[in-house]
Scaffold this motif. Structure first.
Motif, PDB file in Angstrom:
ATOM      1  N   GLN A  43     -28.817 -19.464  18.982  1.00 55.75           N
ATOM      2  CA  GLN A  43     -30.029 -19.179  18.220  1.00 55.75           C
ATOM      3  C   GLN A  43     -29.821 -19.573  16.754  1.00 55.75           C
ATOM      4  O   GLN A  43     -28.807 -19.204  16.143  1.00 55.75           O
ATOM      5  N   ASP A  44     -30.766 -20.317  16.221  1.00 55.72           N
ATOM      6  CA  ASP A  44     -30.621 -20.852  14.857  1.00 55.72           C
ATOM      7  C   ASP A  44     -30.343 -19.762  13.829  1.00 55.72           C
ATOM      8  O   ASP A  44     -29.578 -19.956  12.884  1.00 55.72           O
ATOM      9  N   THR A  45     -30.984 -18.620  13.997  1.00 53.18           N
ATOM     10  CA  THR A  45     -30.845 -17.547  12.997  1.00 53.18           C
ATOM     11  C   THR A  45     -29.444 -16.932  12.989  1.00 53.18           C
ATOM     12  O   THR A  45     -29.068 -16.258  12.034  1.00 53.18           O
ATOM     13  N   LEU A  46     -28.679 -17.172  14.060  1.00 53.70           N
ATOM     14  CA  LEU A  46     -27.342 -16.585  14.169  1.00 53.70           C
ATOM     15  C   LEU A  46     -26.221 -17.597  13.917  1.00 53.70           C
ATOM     16  O   LEU A  46     -25.066 -17.214  13.755  1.00 53.70           O
ATOM     17  N   ASN A  47     -26.575 -18.890  13.882  1.00 50.24           N
ATOM     18  CA  ASN A  47     -25.557 -19.944  13.867  1.00 50.24           C
ATOM     19  C   ASN A  47     -24.614 -19.874  12.677  1.00 50.24           C
ATOM     20  O   ASN A  47     -23.396 -19.949  12.820  1.00 50.24           O
ATOM     21  N   GLN A  48     -25.174 -19.738  11.460  1.00 51.25           N
ATOM     22  CA  GLN A  48     -24.333 -19.793  10.275  1.00 51.25           C
ATOM     23  C   GLN A  48     -23.337 -18.633  10.245  1.00 51.25           C
ATOM     24  O   GLN A  48     -22.143 -18.832  10.007  1.00 51.25           O
ATOM     25  N   SER A  49     -23.824 -17.409  10.483  1.00 53.23           N
ATOM     26  CA  SER A  49     -22.917 -16.255  10.463  1.00 53.23           C
ATOM     27  C   SER A  49     -21.881 -16.364  11.581  1.00 53.23           C
ATOM     28  O   SER A  49     -20.730 -15.953  11.401  1.00 53.23           O
TER      29      SER A  49
ATOM     30  N   ASP B 104     -23.503 -15.860  19.116  1.00 49.34           N
ATOM     31  CA  ASP B 104     -24.444 -16.813  18.522  1.00 49.34           C
ATOM     32  C   ASP B 104     -25.765 -16.841  19.287  1.00 49.34           C
ATOM     33  O   ASP B 104     -26.647 -17.654  18.999  1.00 49.34           O
ATOM     34  N   GLY B 105     -25.895 -15.947  20.284  1.00 51.71           N
ATOM     35  CA  GLY B 105     -27.118 -15.862  21.067  1.00 51.71           C
ATOM     36  C   GLY B 105     -27.129 -16.750  22.284  1.00 51.71           C
ATOM     37  O   GLY B 105     -28.056 -16.668  23.106  1.00 51.71           O
ATOM     38  N   SER B 106     -26.125 -17.605  22.434  1.00 56.26           N
ATOM     39  CA  SER B 106     -26.082 -18.483  23.607  1.00 56.26           C
ATOM     40  C   SER B 106     -25.668 -17.696  24.844  1.00 56.26           C
ATOM     41  O   SER B 106     -25.036 -16.645  24.755  1.00 56.26           O
TER      42      SER B 106
END
Length: 457
Positions: free
Chosen positions: A42-48, A83-85
């Motif tokens: 999920q894009d919103t979780l990628n950076q963290s 990361d939501g995957s």
């Protein structure tokens, strides 16, 4: 006279406990319901997530093989990452997660275990779970004794100590070429990977026997027996034990045969050398519970180690190898949850439709082989067998070229399937499938992804 009821039994039978457990399992079912397919990060979780991976790599002093940090939740063969995957887990933590992720039966037993007085059970203080699990393993193995331990490496170390003490002053070890025994100081000497012991002192003298070759069964058997006799003549009465991997795990998921193993074991018995079967990886993965039972080697076996899917590891041995007091000990055996869940898994394998030529293990293997054969017919230059045995699946992509296979494994991870490498020449891809959770529909989806990545490779 009124029967005395332990406080423990009263506590566990309390209606509040039963209701709380039911609520937990109901909640699990609700949140697993939508978790039925792979999902990208999920894009919103990628950076963290990437920052967490980098920090973890730094703390460990080395890079994680995959950018994998789990959320602690899944649905059978599917696992959710932070990361939501969501991915298909076909390596099962290199074999430990045999019932997949968040399995309700596993959670049910783990909840029961969490109600115990202590987290860990150990050498001085063991509860009923350790007794029951040991009893189950002794009965299932046909051996006399069971010593529980917290890791496969410790189970193997204990096996070696038992053999060395029994055969003192003999101190040499026999093992197969390309074998993997573990990474402790002693086991790294036996594992046939020199870079695993780079910079370490030599602790054990090891002589290597060539393994079975399917393409040359008679020739490879004669060669192995000849090599064994050569070492026995060169070092008379100096060998204490031979370590057997009946299926070479790290070596590439290659199997021997009953005739091959019997030929070697007959010579070893003639020379009174201990026969130790390392089943840390094969236990519960062949069509019989133990691989030595599958290969009909019961009469030869002296010592056996198990681990991974059993949650708690163990060293099993005959009464003739019973060690002297003080040789084996551990502050803790394992957690109560591991003991409880491990016993559940072994009981399921023994009493449900998992074992035998028509059991689930053999059936799931056949389904994988059928899919691999179809892919091979379409892309003969990209994939080769053999395909392993039982719940140990392996194949060779791209002629076993190490760089291409490693890239294939990483690409497959990004596509949604977690696997791992095995062997060196050739390098192979391997699955340790979660047999308690996997279904034919999962195999179809996994193999579609395997084929897609192969095509792009």
């Amino acid at each position: 006279m009124t029967d005395f009821l332990l406080a423990a039994a009263q506590f566990r039978q309390d209606p509040r406990i039963k209701e709380a457990k039911k609520l937990l399992l109901d909640a699990l079912k609700d949140y697993q319901a939508p978790l039925t397919h792979i999902r990208p990060p999920q894009d919103t979780l990628n950076q963290s997530y990437e920052e967490m991976i980098a920090a973890f790599n730094e703390m460990r002093g080395g890079k994680l093989y995959f950018p994998y940090i789990g959320s602690g939740f899944g649905n059978g063969p599917l696992v959710e990452l932070l990361d939501g995957s969501v991915k298909y887990d076909m390596i099962s933590g290199i074999g430990s997660h045999y019932w997949g992720h968040s399995h309700p039966d596993v959670l049910s037993h783990a909840i029961d275990a969490a109600l115990n007085d202590t987290v860990m059970q150990g050498h001085l203080q063991q509860n009923i779970e350790a007794f029951h699990f040991s009893q189950l393993l002794v009965h299932a193995s046909g051996l006399d004794h069971c010593f529980l331990s917290s890791s496969g490496a410790m189970a193997n170390e204990n096996a070696l100590k038992i053999a060395f003490q029994k055969k003192f002053p003999a101190s040499r070890v026999l093992a197969f070429e390309k074998c993997f025994m573990g990474r402790s100081l002693a086991l790294s000497q036996i594992t046939d990977k020199p870079h695993f012991r780079e910079g370490l002192p030599t602790t054990i003298a090891v002589d290597y026997i060539p393994f079975f070759r399917e393409e040359e069964p008679e020739k490879s058997t004669k060669q192995a027996v000849h090599t064994l006799k050569h070492y026995l003549a060169r070092y008379p009465k100096q060998h204490a034990v031979m370590c057997f991997e009946l299926v070479q795990g790290e070596g590439g998921f290659y199997t021997g045969t009953t005739d091959f193993f019997r030929a070697l074991m007959t010579v070893l018995k003639e020379h009174e050398i201990a026969i130790f079967i390392d089943e840390v990886q094969t236990f519960g993965r062949t069509p019989q519970l133990f691989a030595y039972q599958h290969f009909q080697l019961e009469e030869f076996v002296d010592i056996v180690s198990i681990g991974k899917l059993s949650q708690v590891c163990a060293t099993l041995f005959r009464s003739t190898f019973k060690p002297k007091p003080g040789l084996l000990s551990q502050t803790f055996t394992s957690s109560t949850a591991a003991l409880q869940v491990g016993r559940f898994i072994v009981n399921e394998l023994l009493h449900k439709d998992f074992l035998g030529p028509n059991g689930k293990i053999a059936h799931m293997h056949r389904l994988f082989v059928e899919h691999f054969e179809r892919i091979k017919n379409r892309y003969p230059d990209r994939i080769q067998g053999p395909y392993g045995i039982g719940a140990m699946i392996a194949f060779t992509p791209f002629d076993g070229d190490n760089q291409r296979v490693v890239k294939f494994i990483q690409d497959l991870f990004q596509a949604g399937v977690i696997s791992f490498v095995a062997g060196g020449h050739p390098t192979r891809a391997r699955f340790l499938i979660p047999i308690g959770a996997i279904q034919p529909s999962d195999i179809e989806k996994v193999m579609e992804l395997v084929e897609d990545v192969l095509k792009k490779g």
